[in-house]
Scaffold this motif. Structure first.
Motif, PDB file in Angstrom:
ATOM      1  N   GLU A   1      98.200   5.466  55.148  1.00 53.35           N
ATOM      2  CA  GLU A   1      96.867   5.027  54.763  1.00 53.35           C
ATOM      3  C   GLU A   1      96.825   3.505  54.811  1.00 53.35           C
ATOM      4  O   GLU A   1      97.577   2.830  54.109  1.00 53.35           O
ATOM      5  CB  GLU A   1      96.499   5.510  53.366  1.00 53.35           C
ATOM      6  CG  GLU A   1      95.116   5.064  52.911  1.00 53.35           C
ATOM      7  CD  GLU A   1      94.767   5.525  51.501  1.00 53.35           C
ATOM      8  OE1 GLU A   1      93.773   4.989  50.938  1.00 53.35           O
ATOM      9  OE2 GLU A   1      95.464   6.400  50.956  1.00 53.35           O
TER      10      GLU A   1
ATOM     11  N   ARG B   1      92.521  13.921  53.846  1.00 51.27           N
ATOM     12  CA  ARG B   1      92.538  13.730  52.402  1.00 51.27           C
ATOM     13  C   ARG B   1      91.621  14.789  51.787  1.00 51.27           C
ATOM     14  O   ARG B   1      90.430  14.844  52.089  1.00 51.27           O
ATOM     15  CB  ARG B   1      92.072  12.319  52.055  1.00 51.27           C
ATOM     16  CG  ARG B   1      92.090  11.949  50.592  1.00 51.27           C
ATOM     17  CD  ARG B   1      93.485  11.906  49.972  1.00 51.27           C
ATOM     18  NE  ARG B   1      94.523  11.269  50.715  1.00 51.27           N
ATOM     19  CZ  ARG B   1      94.713   9.931  50.799  1.00 51.27           C
ATOM     20  NH1 ARG B   1      93.891   9.112  50.182  1.00 51.27           N
ATOM     21  NH2 ARG B   1      95.727   9.448  51.491  1.00 51.27           N
TER      22      ARG B   1
ATOM     23  N   THR C   1      96.879  15.113  50.064  1.00 55.34           N
ATOM     24  CA  THR C   1      96.823  14.960  51.520  1.00 55.34           C
ATOM     25  C   THR C   1      97.418  16.198  52.170  1.00 55.34           C
ATOM     26  O   THR C   1      98.543  16.589  51.841  1.00 55.34           O
ATOM     27  CB  THR C   1      97.597  13.704  51.964  1.00 55.34           C
ATOM     28  OG1 THR C   1      97.027  12.549  51.318  1.00 55.34           O
ATOM     29  CG2 THR C   1      97.513  13.516  53.463  1.00 55.34           C
TER      30      THR C   1
END
Length: 315
Positions: free
Chosen positions: A179, A201, A207
């Motif tokens: 990320e 997500r 996740t």
């Protein structure tokens, strides 16, 4: 044409799981390559409502890795490793962009595996090899550039823009889901160690990851603890997991999973509940073959839009 799971069974299974059944007019947008080189929109049973032949990749045997239905009903896809196109359902090209020749890439090797269209009209493109995420406007002008991390992270697969404006990016080697914030700083990363393809997500903050050649789907918490997983096979089914690609969290809380390169005896997409019950399968080998890496399940609103636009096309 194979219908993998009848609708009556789907209703029964979703009811038993305590979930609202998806509407029977669900549509599926698929983008297949490996010789198929086709975009198609199918109904829940796999019947083709719309089809468009694409150019296919120019190098190797890999192919289309991302596709999006836009809010206006157009389709954003890549016709080669570097060229993005937006077409109407009437197959008119209304926008295109070639990363091979734009914004400083003329003499550099670049592959595009992931992209998205923002609400402000900008197109987000991940340029693998070059190692950057860019935003371009409708005229192809560079609006923003975000560098990708070192150590193999410049060679990407799927990317999704998160609700917070960050970018969730998969890199095959070293097998990381990263990320990045809007400045390109790494704010979270999970190393799965396989040629990871896709990650999303979830609404719960975890996740969900499709591990590519790891033949698995893994849900990890923000603290990087595995809280849910299927590996090699789906429990209580005869589904073997191949190269795991795209993911989508559906309105009913189920997860749709891409099962690429799994052979003719396995579905190319399946929907699974959190208690690991498979409630729907997309198994259309004749249409997509063994190379369906990218797809999108359309919700009720999107499906209604597509149906209206198809009805308005000249016969």
């Amino acid at each position: 044409m194979k219908i993998s799971l009848c609708w009556a069974l789907l209703l029964s299974l979703t009811a038993s799981a305590g979930l609202a059944a998806e509407p029977s007019d669900r549509l599926v947008l698929v983008g297949a390559s490996y010789g198929k080189n086709v975009l198609a929109i199918c109904d829940i049973d796999g019947n083709v409502l719309w089809k468009h032949k694409t150019a296919g990749p120019k190098r190797g045997h890999a192919g289309h890795h991302d596709v999006h239905l836009l809010p206006n009903g157009n389709i954003l896809f890549h016709d080669s490793w570097t060229k993005l196109k937006e077409i109407t359902l009437g197959k008119k090209i209304v926008w295109e962009y070639d990363s091979a020749n734009a914004n400083g890439n003329r003499d550099r090797r670049v592959d595009v595996h992931a992209f998205d269209r923002l609400a402000n009209g900008e197109t987000v493109i991940v340029e693998s090899g070059v190692g950057r995420i860019i935003h371009v406007d409708r005229d192809g002008n560079l609006v923003k550039e975000i560098p990708l991390g070192d150590g193999g992270r410049k060679h990407t697969r799927l990317m999704r823009v998160l609700k917070n404006g960050h970018y969730l990016v998969c890199a095959e080697n070293p097998g990381t889901v990263t990320e990045y914030d809007e400045a390109g700083d790494i704010v979270w990363e999970y190393e799965i160690g396989t040629r990871v393809f896709g990650a999303i997500r979830l609404d719960n903050g975890n996740t969900m990851i499709c591990s590519g050649n790891g033949n698995s789907v893994v849900e990890v918490s923000p603290e990087k603890k595995v809280v849910w997983e299927i590996s090699k096979t789906v429990p209580q089914t005869d589904i073997t997991l191949g190269w795991m690609t795209c993911l989508q969290e559906l309105p009913n809380g189920n997860i749709a999973v891409g099962n690429c390169h799994a052979g003719e005896n396995n579905p190319q997409i399946f929907e699974i509940t959190k208690d690991k019950q498979v409630v729907w399968q997309f198994d259309e080998w004749d249409l997509v073959g063994n190379g369906l890496a990218c797809w999108q399940i359309l919700d009720a609103k999107q499906s209604a839009l597509v149906r209206r636009q198809l009805e308005q096309l000249d016969p």
